[in-house]
Scaffold this motif. Structure first.
Motif, PDB file in Angstrom:
ATOM      1  N   ARG A  61     -14.293  12.526  -4.975  1.00  0.00           N
ATOM      2  CA  ARG A  61     -14.293  13.632  -5.934  1.00  0.00           C
ATOM      3  C   ARG A  61     -15.610  13.716  -6.685  1.00  0.00           C
ATOM      4  NH1 ARG A  61     -10.488  13.701  -3.135  1.00  0.00           N
ATOM      5  NH2 ARG A  61     -12.110  14.826  -2.065  1.00  0.00           N
TER       6      ARG A  61
ATOM      7  N   MET B 188      -8.185  13.697 -15.303  1.00  0.00           N
ATOM      8  CA  MET B 188      -7.246  13.796 -14.190  1.00  0.00           C
ATOM      9  C   MET B 188      -6.251  12.664 -14.375  1.00  0.00           C
ATOM     10  SD  MET B 188      -9.937  14.338 -11.074  1.00  0.00           S
ATOM     11  CE  MET B 188     -11.045  13.060 -11.659  1.00  0.00           C
TER      12      MET B 188
ATOM     13  N   VAL C  98     -12.657   5.679 -12.866  1.00  0.00           N
ATOM     14  CA  VAL C  98     -11.257   5.462 -12.515  1.00  0.00           C
ATOM     15  C   VAL C  98     -10.774   4.236 -13.268  1.00  0.00           C
ATOM     16  CG1 VAL C  98      -9.621   5.004 -10.666  1.00  0.00           C
ATOM     17  CG2 VAL C  98     -11.608   6.449 -10.227  1.00  0.00           C
TER      18      VAL C  98
ATOM     19  N   THR D 240      -9.553  19.148  -8.139  1.00  0.00           N
ATOM     20  CA  THR D 240     -10.832  18.687  -8.685  1.00  0.00           C
ATOM     21  C   THR D 240     -11.851  19.818  -8.735  1.00  0.00           C
ATOM     22  OG1 THR D 240     -10.343  16.531  -7.756  1.00  0.00           O
ATOM     23  CG2 THR D 240     -12.566  16.870  -8.565  1.00  0.00           C
TER      24      THR D 240
ATOM     25  N   LEU E 284     -17.708   9.686 -12.217  1.00  0.00           N
ATOM     26  CA  LEU E 284     -16.281   9.518 -11.987  1.00  0.00           C
ATOM     27  C   LEU E 284     -15.911   8.132 -12.476  1.00  0.00           C
ATOM     28  CD1 LEU E 284     -13.552  10.400 -10.710  1.00  0.00           C
ATOM     29  CD2 LEU E 284     -14.331   9.261  -8.629  1.00  0.00           C
TER      30      LEU E 284
ATOM     31  N   ALA F 220     -10.440   8.296  -4.314  1.00  0.00           N
ATOM     32  CA  ALA F 220     -10.892   8.980  -5.526  1.00  0.00           C
ATOM     33  C   ALA F 220     -12.404   9.137  -5.580  1.00  0.00           C
ATOM     34  CB  ALA F 220     -10.408   8.226  -6.762  1.00  0.00           C
TER      35      ALA F 220
ATOM     36  N   ASP G 178      -6.685  12.994  -8.656  1.00  0.00           N
ATOM     37  CA  ASP G 178      -8.077  12.755  -8.263  1.00  0.00           C
ATOM     38  C   ASP G 178      -8.303  12.737  -6.749  1.00  0.00           C
ATOM     39  OD1 ASP G 178      -6.886  10.322  -7.688  1.00  0.00           O
ATOM     40  OD2 ASP G 178      -8.358   9.115  -8.750  1.00  0.00           O
TER      41      ASP G 178
ATOM     42  N   ASN H 199     -10.281   9.552 -14.576  1.00  0.00           N
ATOM     43  CA  ASN H 199      -8.937   9.485 -14.027  1.00  0.00           C
ATOM     44  C   ASN H 199      -8.175   8.396 -14.766  1.00  0.00           C
ATOM     45  OD1 ASN H 199      -7.013   8.013 -11.851  1.00  0.00           O
ATOM     46  ND2 ASN H 199      -7.011  10.230 -11.645  1.00  0.00           N
TER      47      ASN H 199
END
Length: 159
Positions: free
Chosen positions: A125, A78, A139, A89, A137, A122, A83, A102
């Protein structure tokens, strides 16, 4: 292909071959595109730096070889604020990635609360799907806060 440039994410292997390419689907107004740009060519003459990127139309999952695990995992990329958009998503999650990543650069917001707000939004998600614990996830921001990793139960020792 569309006529303009894209905001894209690439996955390269150890030999610098492209293993995955994703073009950002959800562009930020006035940051990545200008509404009715084709009717305002004078704007480009007035402000040469104005960008008007093309929008990607597909979500992609990249194959990532992880020798330490002895397997290939699928990575769902992403870009920036994609995100925080649940429908985007969910579309990406439908491709069954093992990892959500992300790629963003929140540094241009300077010393503001935006990077922290982006991270706080974020994180949701990673937990949207019923089987969300099998996803991670990650980031990555070029500013504060530092990257975050949400633990996964099915990829022990990964990342």
């Amino acid at each position: 292909y569309a006529s303009g440039p894209f905001n894209s994410a690439l996955l390269l292997d150890a030999e610098s071959r492209v293993r995955g390419l994703f073009d950002k689907n959800i562009l930020m107004v006035f940051g990545e595109y200008v509404p009715w740009y084709e009717h305002m060519r004078w704007l480009k003459e007035l402000i040469p730096e104005v960008s008007n990127l093309e929008r990607g139309t597909e979500v992609e999952v990249f194959p990532l070889d992880v020798p330490r695990l002895g397997r290939t995992v699928s990575v769902g990329p992403m870009i920036c604020y994609e995100d925080i958009i649940p429908r985007f998503t969910r579309k990406l999650a439908g491709k069954d990635p093992n990892v959500l990543i992300n790629v963003t650069n929140d540094a241009w917001f300077g010393k503001t609360s935006e990077p922290y707000l982006h991270l706080a939004l974020a994180i949701f998600r990673a937990f949207e799907r019923d089987d969300a614990l099998r996803m991670r996830l990650f980031v990555e921001s070029f500013h504060h806060p530092p990257p975050i990793l949400v633990p996964s139960r099915t990829l022990p020792g990964c990342l």
